[in-house]
Design an enzyme around this catalytic site. Structure first.
Site, short mmCIF file in Angstrom:
data_model
loop_
_atom_site.label_atom_id
_atom_site.label_comp_id
_atom_site.label_asym_id
_atom_site.label_seq_id
_atom_site.Cartn_x
_atom_site.Cartn_y
_atom_site.Cartn_z
N TYR A 158 0.82 -1.21 0.00
CA TYR A 158 0.00 0.00 0.00
C TYR A 158 0.86 1.26 0.00
CZ TYR A 158 -0.01 -0.60 5.23
OH TYR A 158 0.31 -0.78 6.55
N LYS A 173 5.26 4.23 4.81
CA LYS A 173 5.92 3.19 3.99
C LYS A 173 6.31 3.76 2.63
CE LYS A 173 5.41 -0.43 6.84
NZ LYS A 173 6.54 -1.03 7.55
C1 HXC Z 1 -7.04 5.56 16.78
C2 HXC Z 1 -5.12 5.36 18.05
C3 HXC Z 1 -5.22 3.94 18.05
C4 HXC Z 1 -6.33 3.36 17.36
C5 HXC Z 1 -3.45 4.50 19.18
N1 HXC Z 1 -4.01 5.65 18.75
N2 HXC Z 1 -4.16 3.44 18.76
N3 HXC Z 1 -6.01 6.16 17.42
N4 HXC Z 1 -7.21 4.21 16.73
N5 HXC Z 1 -6.52 2.04 17.30
C6 HXC Z 1 -3.57 7.00 19.04
C7 HXC Z 1 -3.62 7.30 20.53
O1 HXC Z 1 -4.93 7.65 20.94
C8 HXC Z 1 -2.63 8.48 20.61
O2 HXC Z 1 -3.22 9.66 20.16
C9 HXC Z 1 -1.58 8.12 19.59
O3 HXC Z 1 -2.19 7.18 18.70
C10 HXC Z 1 -0.37 7.47 20.22
O4 HXC Z 1 -0.83 6.36 20.99
P1 HXC Z 1 0.06 5.68 22.10
O5 HXC Z 1 -0.67 4.49 22.61
O6 HXC Z 1 0.52 6.71 23.08
O7 HXC Z 1 1.34 5.28 21.25
P2 HXC Z 1 2.47 4.27 21.56
O8 HXC Z 1 2.41 3.71 22.94
O9 HXC Z 1 3.70 4.94 21.19
O10 HXC Z 1 2.13 3.05 20.57
C11 HXC Z 1 2.39 3.09 19.22
C12 HXC Z 1 1.28 2.41 18.43
C13 HXC Z 1 1.06 0.94 18.82
C14 HXC Z 1 1.67 2.54 16.95
C15 HXC Z 1 -0.01 3.19 18.66
O11 HXC Z 1 0.05 0.38 18.00
C16 HXC Z 1 2.30 0.08 18.68
O12 HXC Z 1 3.27 0.22 19.40
N6 HXC Z 1 2.31 -0.87 17.76
C17 HXC Z 1 3.46 -1.77 17.53
C18 HXC Z 1 3.03 -3.08 16.93
C19 HXC Z 1 2.27 -2.96 15.64
O13 HXC Z 1 1.50 -2.03 15.40
N7 HXC Z 1 2.48 -3.95 14.74
C20 HXC Z 1 1.72 -4.03 13.50
C21 HXC Z 1 2.61 -4.02 12.33
S1 HXC Z 1 1.72 -4.54 10.89
P3 HXC Z 1 -3.87 10.78 21.19
O14 HXC Z 1 -4.31 11.87 20.28
O15 HXC Z 1 -5.00 10.08 21.90
O16 HXC Z 1 -2.76 11.18 22.13
C22 HXC Z 1 2.02 -3.38 9.71
C23 HXC Z 1 1.64 -3.57 8.25
C24 HXC Z 1 0.45 -4.42 8.00
O17 HXC Z 1 2.57 -2.39 9.97
C25 HXC Z 1 0.13 -4.48 6.51
C26 HXC Z 1 -0.90 -5.54 6.18
C27 HXC Z 1 -1.01 -5.79 4.73
P1 NAP Z 2 5.16 -6.81 15.07
O1 NAP Z 2 5.49 -8.19 15.54
O2 NAP Z 2 4.18 -6.01 15.82
O3 NAP Z 2 6.55 -6.03 14.95
C1 NAP Z 2 6.71 -4.68 15.17
C2 NAP Z 2 7.97 -4.52 16.00
O4 NAP Z 2 8.29 -3.14 16.02
C3 NAP Z 2 7.80 -4.97 17.45
O5 NAP Z 2 8.81 -5.89 17.75
C4 NAP Z 2 7.99 -3.70 18.26
O6 NAP Z 2 8.76 -3.98 19.44
C5 NAP Z 2 8.78 -2.83 17.31
N1 NAP Z 2 8.56 -1.41 17.57
C6 NAP Z 2 7.37 -0.75 17.54
N2 NAP Z 2 7.57 0.53 17.88
C7 NAP Z 2 8.89 0.67 18.10
C8 NAP Z 2 9.71 1.78 18.47
N3 NAP Z 2 9.19 2.99 18.68
N4 NAP Z 2 11.04 1.58 18.62
C9 NAP Z 2 11.58 0.35 18.42
N5 NAP Z 2 10.86 -0.73 18.05
C10 NAP Z 2 9.53 -0.56 17.90
O7 NAP Z 2 4.64 -6.82 13.59
P2 NAP Z 2 5.04 -7.61 12.25
O8 NAP Z 2 3.75 -7.95 11.62
O9 NAP Z 2 6.06 -8.67 12.46
O10 NAP Z 2 5.67 -6.42 11.39
C11 NAP Z 2 7.03 -6.42 10.99
C12 NAP Z 2 7.19 -5.53 9.77
O11 NAP Z 2 6.43 -6.05 8.68
C13 NAP Z 2 6.70 -4.10 9.98
O12 NAP Z 2 7.55 -3.22 9.30
C14 NAP Z 2 5.34 -4.12 9.32
O13 NAP Z 2 4.92 -2.84 8.92
C15 NAP Z 2 5.62 -5.03 8.14
N6 NAP Z 2 4.46 -5.64 7.50
C16 NAP Z 2 3.68 -6.50 8.20
C17 NAP Z 2 2.62 -7.14 7.55
C18 NAP Z 2 1.75 -8.16 8.25
O14 NAP Z 2 0.78 -8.62 7.66
N7 NAP Z 2 2.06 -8.57 9.47
C19 NAP Z 2 2.37 -6.85 6.21
C20 NAP Z 2 3.19 -5.95 5.53
C21 NAP Z 2 4.24 -5.35 6.20
P3 NAP Z 2 8.53 -3.26 20.85
O15 NAP Z 2 7.06 -3.13 21.04
O16 NAP Z 2 9.20 -4.18 21.80
O17 NAP Z 2 9.23 -1.95 20.74
#
Ligand code: HXC
Ligand code: NAP
Length: 282
Positions: A158, A173
């Site tokens: 995307y 991205k």
């Molecule tokens: C709306 C949201 C939200 C949600 C958080 N926020 N979650 N808003 N809907 N579901 C908002 C919060 O309200 C806050 O805004 C701001 O985002 C920051 O939130 P925090 O919780 O303080 O942030 P933080 O603790 O730093 O966490 C970061 C995060 C969290 C991105 C929000 O999801 C995270 O750490 N994720 C890591 C793992 C992850 O996401 N993995 C997925 C990767 S898959 P306000 O305004 O309230 O302060 C991927 C690709 C998939 O990336 C592709 C598939 C094809």
């Molecule tokens: P995941 O397990 O949630 O991995 C995300 C990792 O990022 C976690 O280990 C998290 O570790 C780390 N992270 C998040 N915020 C961070 C920060 N501020 N500083 C340092 N580390 C941080 O998800 P995943 O699905 O394996 O994703 C891996 C990669 O693949 C990502 O780039 C994602 O966008 C990409 N991707 C995933 C999918 C899918 O379908 N899963 C598809 C396309 C692309 P901590 O929380 O310990 O910091």
């Protein structure tokens, strides 16, 4: 060949492929990052993981120990340039340099753009785009000193198709993809390769929890994957290791799509090609 078996790097690559390589994987304690970290270590590399959560680090250390492998974890928030600098300085002091960087850390959640707060936007852009820039700059400096190195950035299709509900992640991205191509050109004279991989949906707790939290949502995603199933993190890790390996020594600035056909256009003739039932692996 057993197409249902979980693919293992040792089945495809020589055991010493990354011997003497010093590798950094951001977000390398969970999901895809963990499989890339394990794969690199199984193939001989020294691995350091940069991420935030100490519980993830402890669990990762257990997985490595179970295979008689070692991993170094450095608590780092990649959004903070000072923390990335400190981690890089530690590794420069202890290892003398770094040969491999995988920018894998990410954050994501589904949120309609009109309801997205500035902090929500910044949280994702900070991790994905700023974090990739800070890490590439720090470890790139080391690689320039060495006149050698390889980087891999994890993006998503995307980045160029767009995707409703994830404006922050898609925009970040897209930026990472532009950075990939820019750095590939800028640093090629230093013999540094920079590539990207764009996985389609694969199994990880982070993605499942944030993007397909219910069985219904998961099935909706699966039904859009032409090959009929999610990938495993292990198999996307294999493609990542391939791009990092010397087999791709003449590939730079490229993005490999590994998505089971998800980004192909939908069929508009007859019944289309999407499988109705879940398909087996392979
Ligand atoms: C709306 C949201 C939200 C949600 C958080 N926020 N979650 N808003 N809907 N579901 C908002 C919060 O309200 C806050 O805004 C701001 O985002 C920051 O939130 P925090 O919780 O303080 O942030 P933080 O603790 O730093 O966490 C970061 C995060 C969290 C991105 C929000 O999801 C995270 O750490 N994720 C890591 C793992 C992850 O996401 N993995 C997925 C990767 S898959 P306000 O305004 O309230 O302060 C991927 C690709 C998939 O990336 C592709 C598939 C094809
Ligand atoms: P995941 O397990 O949630 O991995 C995300 C990792 O990022 C976690 O280990 C998290 O570790 C780390 N992270 C998040 N915020 C961070 C920060 N501020 N500083 C340092 N580390 C941080 O998800 P995943 O699905 O394996 O994703 C891996 C990669 O693949 C990502 O780039 C994602 O966008 C990409 N991707 C995933 C999918 C899918 O379908 N899963 C598809 C396309 C692309 P901590 O929380 O310990 O910091």
């Amino acid at each position: 060949m057993d197409h249902d078996a979980v693919p293992r790097p040792q089945d495809f690559f020589p055991e010493d492929l990354f011997r003497d390589q010093r590798a950094v994987v951001t977000g390398g304690a969970t999901g895809l990052g963990k499989e890339i970290s394990l794969g690199l270590a199984r193939l001989g590399a020294r691995v350091a993981v940069l991420s935030r959560n100490p519980d993830h680090h402890a669990e990762l250390a257990r997985s490595f120990e179970a295979e008689g492998l070692k991993v170094r974890t450095i608590a780092t928030d990649v959004r903070e340039s000072s923390q990335v600098h400190a981690a890089a300085e530690q590794l420069r002091e202890d290892w003398g340099g770094v040969d491999v960087l995988v920018n894998n850390a990410a954050g994501n959640f589904v949120c309609p753009t009109e309801r997205m707060s500035a902090n929500a936007w910044r949280a994702v852009l900070g991790i994905v785009l700023d974090g990739t820039f800070y890490c590439s700059r720090e470890f790139g400096r080391m690689m320039i000193d060495q006149q050698a190195g390889v980087m891999l950035n994890i993006v998503a299709t995307y980045a160029w198709t767009g995707q409703p509900g994830v404006a922050h992640s898609a925009s970040a991205k897209a930026g990472v993809l532009a950075l990939t191509k820019t750095l590939a050109a800028e640093w090629a004279p230093h013999r540094i390769r920079v590539n990207a991989i764009a996985p389609g949906p694969f199994e990880s707790e982070g993605a499942a929890g944030n993007l397909w939290p219910s069985e219904q949502a998961r099935e909706a995603v699966r039904s859009h994957i032409p090959l009929g199933r999610f990938a495993s993190a292990e198999e996307v890790a294999l493609h990542s290791l391939y791009l990092l390996s010397p087999a791709c020594g003449w590939v730079t600035g490229e993005c490999l799509v590994s998505d089971g056909g998800t980004s192909l256009p939908p069929s508009f003739i007859g019944e289309g090609r999407r499988p109705k039932k879940s398909a087996p692996a392979g």
